[in-house]
Each structure stands twice: as structure tokens, then as C-alpha cells.
Design a protein around this motif. Sequence first.
Motif, mmCIF file in Angstrom:
data_model
loop_
_atom_site.group_PDB
_atom_site.id
_atom_site.type_symbol
_atom_site.label_atom_id
_atom_site.label_comp_id
_atom_site.label_asym_id
_atom_site.label_seq_id
_atom_site.Cartn_x
_atom_site.Cartn_y
_atom_site.Cartn_z
ATOM 1 N N TYR A 22 -0.576 -3.175 4.657
ATOM 2 C CA TYR A 22 -0.550 -3.171 3.243
ATOM 3 C C TYR A 22 -0.713 -4.732 2.728
ATOM 4 C CZ TYR A 22 0.590 1.629 3.027
ATOM 5 O OH TYR A 22 0.870 2.993 3.088
ATOM 6 N N TYR A 24 0.064 -6.537 -0.197
ATOM 7 C CA TYR A 24 0.553 -6.343 -1.410
ATOM 8 C C TYR A 24 -0.059 -7.094 -2.815
ATOM 9 C CZ TYR A 24 3.773 -3.214 0.927
ATOM 10 O OH TYR A 24 4.616 -2.225 1.672
ATOM 11 N N GLU A 26 -2.818 -7.947 -3.114
ATOM 12 C CA GLU A 26 -4.187 -7.235 -3.427
ATOM 13 C C GLU A 26 -4.181 -5.804 -3.806
ATOM 14 O OE1 GLU A 26 -7.121 -9.114 -0.954
ATOM 15 O OE2 GLU A 26 -6.172 -10.911 -0.803
ATOM 16 N N SER A 27 -3.126 -5.262 -3.705
ATOM 17 C CA SER A 27 -3.103 -3.587 -3.690
ATOM 18 C C SER A 27 -4.031 -2.996 -2.694
ATOM 19 C CB SER A 27 -3.194 -3.350 -5.312
ATOM 20 O OG SER A 27 -2.105 -3.779 -5.746
ATOM 21 N N THR A 28 -4.255 -3.630 -1.678
ATOM 22 C CA THR A 28 -5.138 -2.979 -0.723
ATOM 23 C C THR A 28 -4.325 -2.655 0.690
ATOM 24 O OG1 THR A 28 -6.786 -4.536 -1.585
ATOM 25 C CG2 THR A 28 -7.292 -3.574 0.510
ATOM 26 N N ALA A 29 -4.899 -1.449 1.192
ATOM 27 C CA ALA A 29 -4.324 -0.958 2.625
ATOM 28 C C ALA A 29 -5.599 -1.218 3.258
ATOM 29 C CB ALA A 29 -4.141 0.405 2.292
ATOM 30 N N HIS A 41 4.958 -5.052 7.292
ATOM 31 C CA HIS A 41 3.968 -4.225 6.532
ATOM 32 C C HIS A 41 2.582 -3.738 7.226
ATOM 33 C CE1 HIS A 41 6.480 -6.020 3.616
ATOM 34 N NE2 HIS A 41 5.864 -7.129 3.797
ATOM 35 N N ALA A 55 -4.709 5.895 -0.188
ATOM 36 C CA ALA A 55 -4.121 4.787 -0.596
ATOM 37 C C ALA A 55 -3.165 5.309 -1.661
ATOM 38 C CB ALA A 55 -5.079 3.640 -1.266
ATOM 39 N N ARG A 57 -1.687 5.478 -5.672
ATOM 40 C CA ARG A 57 -2.229 5.117 -6.964
ATOM 41 C C ARG A 57 -2.488 3.907 -7.127
ATOM 42 N NH1 ARG A 57 -2.616 8.395 -11.607
ATOM 43 N NH2 ARG A 57 -1.433 9.883 -10.765
ATOM 44 N N TRP A 59 -4.279 1.549 -5.615
ATOM 45 C CA TRP A 59 -4.613 0.788 -4.327
ATOM 46 C C TRP A 59 -6.093 1.199 -3.976
ATOM 47 C CZ3 TRP A 59 -1.161 -1.829 -0.875
ATOM 48 C CH2 TRP A 59 0.212 -2.319 -1.488
ATOM 49 N N ASP A 60 -6.518 0.335 -3.251
ATOM 50 C CA ASP A 60 -7.836 0.226 -2.535
ATOM 51 C C ASP A 60 -7.477 0.589 -1.328
ATOM 52 O OD1 ASP A 60 -9.540 0.135 -4.827
ATOM 53 O OD2 ASP A 60 -9.321 -1.985 -4.556
ATOM 54 N N VAL A 61 -8.526 1.208 -0.314
ATOM 55 C CA VAL A 61 -8.581 1.391 0.986
ATOM 56 C C VAL A 61 -9.646 0.664 1.687
ATOM 57 C CG1 VAL A 61 -8.312 2.889 3.038
ATOM 58 C CG2 VAL A 61 -7.145 3.484 0.661
#
Length: 122
Positions: A22, A24, A26-29, A41, A55, A57, A59-61
Motif C-alpha cells: 500500500y 498511502y 499515492e492511494s495506490t495498491a 504495509h 482496491a 474506494r 484507490w488504484d491497483v
Amino acid sequence: MRSPRRCSRNGCPRQAVATLTYVYNESTAVVGPLAAFAEPHTYDLCEPHARSLTAPRGWDVVRHEGEFEPPPPTTDDLVALAEAVREAARPVTPRPPEGDENLNPAPQTGRRGHLRVIPPSH
Ligand SMILES: [Zn+2]
């Protein structure tokens, strides 16, 4: 012989082949090949869980495309430590090793430990 790393999903017994990280800020998994080191993480995942990850809500995967390779054997101390901790946390059912006497079911007379074996009457 060390057991392979396991998927971190609850109750999943499969071998981990991917690492979810994760990011965080960049809100990216990121689902990538299995990381050599366990970091904050990050979560090890088996292939089905890595493929089916969705991902949260907003968030990008970012998913590794292609095959997930099982990890090569490692002698890394950090991994060994993490596995030792995991192993200690896992409930185990101790099972005594089976001795030769189990190979011979014929009735026996005598004492074994604190138990007396009584042969059946004829
Ligand atoms: Zn899994």
C-alpha cells in the motif's frame, strides 16, 4: 527445510507468490512479485488472491502482469524470524511420532509406560 511463505489472507493456506504494497501517499495498491523482505504495509498473497485483489474506494491497483513465480529458497534471517513468529502464533495439534508397536497390532501383554495392556480373553 523451511516452509514457504504463506498468503497473509485469513485462513488461506496457499503459498505466497506476490506481495501487496500500500502506497498511502499515492492511494495506490501495488501487487508485485514476492518481496524479498517483509516491510510495513506489505502483505504476501497467493496467486488467486493477488489476481482477485480489489482496491479500497478511491484507490488504484497496479498489478504485476504476467506470471507470479514461487520464491526461490532463501536463507534470509529476517524471513526466518518472521516465519518463526508466525509459526509460534499458529495453533498446532501436537502429534506424537508413531513407533514400531503401531505396526504390530497383535495383542501384547505387559506394561507400556503407565498403561497395562490386557489381551482379549478366548
Ligand atoms: Zn490467498
